[in-house]
Design a protein around this motif. Sequence first.
Motif, PDB file in Angstrom:
ATOM      1  N   PRO A 275       0.812  -1.239   0.000  1.00 28.10           N
ATOM      2  CA  PRO A 275       0.000   0.000   0.000  1.00 28.10           C
ATOM      3  C   PRO A 275       0.837   1.277   0.000  1.00 28.10           C
ATOM      4  CG  PRO A 275      -0.781  -1.549   1.667  1.00 28.10           C
ATOM      5  CD  PRO A 275       0.489  -2.129   1.124  1.00 28.10           C
ATOM      6  N   ARG A 276       2.114   1.160   0.324  1.00 32.36           N
ATOM      7  CA  ARG A 276       2.935   2.376   0.392  1.00 32.36           C
ATOM      8  C   ARG A 276       4.012   2.409  -0.693  1.00 32.36           C
ATOM      9  NH1 ARG A 276       2.794   2.218   7.015  1.00 32.36           N
ATOM     10  NH2 ARG A 276       0.643   2.957   7.127  1.00 32.36           N
ATOM     11  N   TYR A 277       3.797   1.659  -1.733  1.00 30.32           N
ATOM     12  CA  TYR A 277       4.694   1.672  -2.886  1.00 30.32           C
ATOM     13  C   TYR A 277       4.087   2.600  -3.940  1.00 30.32           C
ATOM     14  CZ  TYR A 277       7.172   0.044  -7.074  1.00 30.32           C
ATOM     15  OH  TYR A 277       7.899  -0.027  -8.233  1.00 30.32           O
ATOM     16  N   PHE A 278       4.757   3.740  -4.140  1.00 34.40           N
ATOM     17  CA  PHE A 278       4.218   4.754  -5.062  1.00 34.40           C
ATOM     18  C   PHE A 278       5.248   5.124  -6.125  1.00 34.40           C
ATOM     19  CE2 PHE A 278       2.386   5.817  -0.784  1.00 34.40           C
ATOM     20  CZ  PHE A 278       1.060   5.533  -1.057  1.00 34.40           C
TER      21      PHE A 278
ATOM     22  N   ILE B  11      -1.458   8.019   2.603  1.00 37.54           N
ATOM     23  CA  ILE B  11      -1.041   9.353   2.167  1.00 37.54           C
ATOM     24  C   ILE B  11      -0.531  10.139   3.385  1.00 37.54           C
ATOM     25  CG2 ILE B  11      -1.820  11.511   1.091  1.00 37.54           C
ATOM     26  CD1 ILE B  11      -1.896   9.111  -0.815  1.00 37.54           C
ATOM     27  N   ASP B  12      -1.279  10.060   4.474  1.00 39.80           N
ATOM     28  CA  ASP B  12      -0.821  10.716   5.713  1.00 39.80           C
ATOM     29  C   ASP B  12       0.555  10.178   6.110  1.00 39.80           C
ATOM     30  OD1 ASP B  12      -3.277  11.991   5.786  1.00 39.80           O
ATOM     31  OD2 ASP B  12      -4.161  10.592   7.230  1.00 39.80           O
ATOM     32  N   PHE B  13       0.710   8.874   6.019  1.00 44.44           N
ATOM     33  CA  PHE B  13       1.971   8.258   6.394  1.00 44.44           C
ATOM     34  C   PHE B  13       3.120   8.798   5.542  1.00 44.44           C
ATOM     35  CE2 PHE B  13       5.272   5.084   5.713  1.00 44.44           C
ATOM     36  CZ  PHE B  13       5.641   4.766   7.015  1.00 44.44           C
ATOM     37  N   LEU B  14       2.862   8.922   4.246  1.00 40.66           N
ATOM     38  CA  LEU B  14       3.903   9.399   3.341  1.00 40.66           C
ATOM     39  C   LEU B  14       4.396  10.782   3.780  1.00 40.66           C
ATOM     40  CD1 LEU B  14       5.393   9.008   0.497  1.00 40.66           C
ATOM     41  CD2 LEU B  14       3.685  10.633  -0.314  1.00 40.66           C
ATOM     42  N   ILE B  15       3.452  11.658   4.098  1.00 41.86           N
ATOM     43  CA  ILE B  15       3.830  13.014   4.507  1.00 41.86           C
ATOM     44  C   ILE B  15       4.659  12.972   5.796  1.00 41.86           C
ATOM     45  CG2 ILE B  15       2.907  15.241   5.276  1.00 41.86           C
ATOM     46  CD1 ILE B  15       0.481  14.619   3.437  1.00 41.86           C
ATOM     47  N   GLU B  16       4.157  12.210   6.754  1.00 40.02           N
ATOM     48  CA  GLU B  16       4.896  12.087   8.026  1.00 40.02           C
ATOM     49  C   GLU B  16       6.295  11.526   7.786  1.00 40.02           C
ATOM     50  OE1 GLU B  16       2.414   9.515  10.342  1.00 40.02           O
ATOM     51  OE2 GLU B  16       0.724  10.917  10.180  1.00 40.02           O
ATOM     52  N   GLU B  17       6.387  10.564   6.897  1.00 41.07           N
ATOM     53  CA  GLU B  17       7.662   9.902   6.665  1.00 41.07           C
ATOM     54  C   GLU B  17       8.648  10.851   5.984  1.00 41.07           C
ATOM     55  OE1 GLU B  17       8.357   7.287   8.045  1.00 41.07           O
ATOM     56  OE2 GLU B  17       9.966   6.252   6.979  1.00 41.07           O
TER      57      GLU B  17
END
Lengths: 585, 585
Positions: free
Chosen positions: B176-179, B571-577
Motif C-alpha cells: 500500500p505504500r509503494y508509489f 497518504i498521511d503516512f507518506l507526509i509524516e515519513e
Amino acid sequence: MASPGSGFWSFGSEDGSGDPENPGTARAWCQVAQKFTGGIGNKLCALLYGDAEKPAESGGSEPPRATSRKAACACNQKPCSCPKADINYAFLHATDLLPACEGERPTLAFLQDVMDILLQYVVKSFDRSTKVIDFHYPNELLQEYNWELTDQPQNLEEILMHCQTTLKYAIKTGHPRYFNQLSTGLDMVGLAADWLTSTANTNMFTYEIAPVFVLLEYVTLKKMREIIGWPGGAGDGIFSPGGAISNMYAMLIARFKMFPEVKEKGMAAVPRLIAFTSEHSHFSLKKGAAALGIGTDSVILIKCDERGKMIPSDLERRIIEAKQKGFVPFLVSATAGTTVYGAFDPLLAVADICKKYKIWMHVDAAWGGGLLMSRKHKWKLSGVERANSVTWNPHKMMGVPLQCSALLVREEGLMQSCNQMHASYLFQQDKHYDLSYDTGDKALQCGRHVDVFKLWLMWRAKGATGFEAHIDKCLELAEYLYNIIKNREGYEMVFDGKPQHTNVCFWYVPPSLRVLEDNEERMSRLSKVAPVIKARMMEYGTTMVSYQPLGDKVNFFRMVISNPAATHQDIDFLIEEIERLGQDL
Amino acid sequence: MASPGSGFWSFGSEDGSGDPENPGTARAWCQVAQKFTGGIGNKLCALLYGDAEKPAESGGSEPPRATSRKAACACNQKPCSCPKADINYAFLHATDLLPACEGERPTLAFLQDVMDILLQYVVKSFDRSTKVIDFHYPNELLQEYNWELTDQPQNLEEILMHCQTTLKYAIKTGHPRYFNQLSTGLDMVGLAADWLTSTANTNMFTYEIAPVFVLLEYVTLKKMREIIGWPGGAGDGIFSPGGAISNMYAMLIARFKMFPEVKEKGMAAVPRLIAFTSEHSHFSLKKGAAALGIGTDSVILIKCDERGKMIPSDLERRIIEAKQKGFVPFLVSATAGTTVYGAFDPLLAVADICKKYKIWMHVDAAWGGGLLMSRKHKWKLSGVERANSVTWNPHKMMGVPLQCSALLVREEGLMQSCNQMHASYLFQQDKHYDLSYDTGDKALQCGRHVDVFKLWLMWRAKGATGFEAHIDKCLELAEYLYNIIKNREGYEMVFDGKPQHTNVCFWYVPPSLRVLEDNEERMSRLSKVAPVIKARMMEYGTTMVSYQPLGDKVNFFRMVISNPAATHQDIDFLIEEIERLGQDL
C-alpha cells in the motif's frame, strides 16, 4: 457493486462438490489423485468427499464447474460434527479479495482454487490420452461462449469458470505430441519461475525496483557470452521480447557502430546501407530493415546450398557488387539453425568475409543457440565466437517458457550509446547506489518484462548438463525419425542427409500419388496433402506438426522436436497418424 | 545427474516442519493462517503441526527454509498411526518432475509448495507492517548469496530456497505504500490470469496455437476502441511489449501511411520527415525516431504551459516552420497524462491543427488512457476520438499486471500492410480456418507474449464500473494529498492548481532551508533533499516515491497513485515519513 461484506463464508452445507451435476474443484483434484500409486488417490478422494461416493469418471470434454470450496475441518474428532466452512464464490467478487479489509481468507482460497485448475491442466498436458487441442473454428468459438466485456462485474464463480473454459480450448503446448512450433514443452521449474515473476510484478528498467532480477540478468547474460566464447564473458546484452526484436537490435546497433550520427540525423545522413542474410533466414531481418528505415530492398538474400546453408562465395560476390554500386555493406546476419531446414550457415567462412570487408557479423541463433549447451553438437556453431552480436532464444531449444530471447553483443557500452535518452525521471544521476545497474536505457523499451528469472531458475535446477541432456535427446529423436522415414514407402525427404538440428522435412505421399509421374499435376496434388492431414490432426486433436512450402518446393511437413516430453513412441505415433489421416488422399 | 528414481517419498518421519530451527512451508502457512478470524487459524495450524506446539512468531526478516512437505493423511482414525508421507526435496531434482515417469506426485507437491511461497508473499505484500523493500546495495546483494550458474543441477530444496530468497529481496509492488512508478499494485484476478497465461505458455502469432487468446485480443481491442470513441469500435490494434514500443508502432504506421514506399526503399526514398511532441512528452518518441532512422533531430519538442500541457500555437508555428524548410510533418504525438506532471495536452486543438495540415495524430495515453473508464474524468481526453492512433497501457492506471500495453489504430489494415512479410511457415494461406484471425503478421515481433488475458479477466471480474471506481478513488486520493500539502509549512508545489491526474509534484523544504533567500545556494541545497529522503526511505523500507529534476526545476517529488491498496492513511503516512526523514537536512 461489491458483494455483501459478510455472508461469503457459509457454514453447515455439505452439498456441492460431490454432486455429479455440479462437480467442484474437489472432483477435478480427485481425478488427478486417482493417478497416484499406492492407493493415496482413494484416500485423498475420501478426504475431499467425506463418505460420498467417488464421482463418475468425467467424459473429459466438459470442464468441471467451480462452485464452492470446502475448507478442511481441523478438529480431532471423526466423524466430526463441526460446521463445515464453505466459500460460495457466487457471492464473492474481486472487491472482496486483497487489498480488501478481511480479504486474506477469500484471497487465499480463490488463488488456491485457481492453482488447482492450473495443476489439473498441467497434469492433463502430459497425458497422452488427452487431446493436444479441442479445436473449434473461430466463429464456433465466438458463439459457443460469451466473451464480451461488460460494465458490471462478475462473481468469482464465473471468473473461475472462465479460467477453466479458457484452458479447455487452449493448445496443450506441453503435450508430448505437440510439435507445431520451435517452442514446445512445459518445464515445471520454468513454470514455477514464471508464476513467481508474475507475483513479483515488476519492471526491468532500474535496479531500484528489480534488484534481484537485474543482477540475475547480469549473471545470466555473462554466462551466455562465456558459452559463446567471448573472453571472460565480456560484452553486453539484453533480454528482449522475442527473436525478431533481438535481430532488430543487432541491425540497429550495427548501424550505429558504423554511423553514430544516424541517431540524431536519421538515415538521410548516411549512405545507402546494405544487409546480407540467406534466402532461408528468418523474415524478421526484412521486418527489421523495414522498420529501421533501411528498407527491405536493402536486404540482400544470399543463395543457399541444397541443405539450406548460406553459400559464402555468393555472399562475397554480393558484397563486392554492393560496394561497386557505391552502397555500404553494414551487416551480415548468418543463421545458426534456420526456421524450416534447421540449417547452420558456415560461420567461420562468414566471419572471414566479414573481417575482410569490415562488416558487422550477426548470428541469428534464436533456434540453434541451444546447441551451444551440448558438447556433442556445438561444433555446428563454430565461428559464433567471432560474431559481433548473437540472438539466442532460450524459449526455443532450451524449453524456457515464453518469452525468453537474448541479444548478446561483443562490444560493451554500444547498446547504451545507441539507445540511451537519459530520461531523468527514471535514471536519476544522484541515486545512492551504483548506477551501472540501471540498465534500462540500453533498451528500446521503457518498461521491460522480467524474462530472465525462468531461465536462471531452470539453469540452477537442471545445470548446464541438464540442458545438454535435453538437447542431445531431442537431436537423437530427430535422427530416429529421419532413419525411419528416409527409406519408408510413401515418404520423400525434402533434403538429403542426417538432420543437423531437430528439423526433419519431408513429404508424405499418399498411395494414390505414388503411381503418378513426377509432373505438375502430381506437385499440385501433393501440395494439398499436408494441409488436409494437418487439418485432420487438429480436428482429432491427436498431434500437431507444421507444414509450409519453400521456394519451388510444395507444402511439406517440418517436424521439429524441442519438447522434453516426446519419446520414441511419440515419433512412431506421429508417423502412424500421418498415414492414418492421409492414406485416402 | 538425476536423483535416485526411488526414495524421494520417505515415510515414518515426523520431524521437520515443526522445528523452529528448521521452519517449513507449513510454518509459513501457519503464520498466514493466524490472521484468519474465527479461530480457524489455530485449527489449521493444529492440522499442519499435529500436536506439536505452534511455532514462535518469526522475526520477519529471514525467509523460512523449505525442507519437507507433509502430505495430509487421509485416514479416518484420530489420532491416526499411519506413516506420514514426507517429500524430501533434497533428494528430488527437476528430472523427477513431469514429464518424468511417476512424476505427477512430486510435481504437484513441488508446484503446491511454490504456490505456498507465493501466497505467503502475496499476503505479506499488503501488510503495512512489512517493508516495501529489504534494500541491499548491488555489491552487497551479489556477495550475500551465490547467484552463479553452474554445470551441475541443484535439488528442489535449493530451488525452493531460491524462490524464497528472490522474493525476500524483491520490491513489494503491491504494498500500500509503494508509489514509485506509474505501475503499482497487485491485482488478485490479474495475478491469477497471469499464472494461467504462464501455464498455457503459448504465442500470439496464429489462431492455430492461441485460439482463445486471439479472440480475446480481438474482443478487448474492439472494446477499447469503442471507449476511445471510434464508431462501432472499428479499427485495428495490438498488444505490444510496453508503451515505448506502442509509440514506436504509431510512428512506424504514420510514416507508412504517408509514404508506403518506405517499407521497401527505406528513408532514402522519402523527404525529411518531422514529428512533433511536447517537451514534457515521454522519451520513447525520441527513442523511436532514432530507431526508425528518422533521427532525434527530427523530433521537434513543442513548448508547454506551466501545467505541462502542449501549447497549440507553438505547435502550429513549428509545423509551418518545418514546411517552410521543405520538411514534411508526418506525426504529432499529443500526450494524455504526461509522465511527471500528469498533464493532458489539449487534444481538440491538436486535432484541429493535425486536420488542417493533414498530419497523423497520435495520442500517447499510456498513463492517462485509464481515465477513459471514468465518467467523471474522461473529459480530460476530449478529442482522443479524433486521433489516428492511441497508446493505452492498462498496466498503469488500470492496475493490470506488467506488461499490458495496447496500440489502437483507427484505420483497419494499415498495420498489416506496414509490417507483413508473409512468412509461409507461419501464415500458410491454405489453412482450414478463417485466416483473418492469424494476426501475427501485423506485429514487429514474430513470437508475441499473451498480454491480453489478464486484462480481459480483470475486466470480467471488475466490470468497467470497477475500473471506474478504482480510478476515481486514486484521483480522489491525489486531491487529498494536494489539499494537505498545498498550504502546509515546508512544502512547495511545483505547479499550481488541482492535479488533473494522480501526479502531485512538490518540494519538501527542510526547516534549515526555509529561512534562506530564494537564490542559487538554496536551489542547490534543495536539489539534494529529495535524493537523500528517497535513499533513507529505501534503507528503512517504509515507502517509495519517485523524484526527478525537470527543465529548470531542481529535484522534486513526483507522487503518483495507481495502487488500489493505498488509503488516506497511507497518504498521511507518506507526509509524516518525508518529514521524519528530511527534517534534519
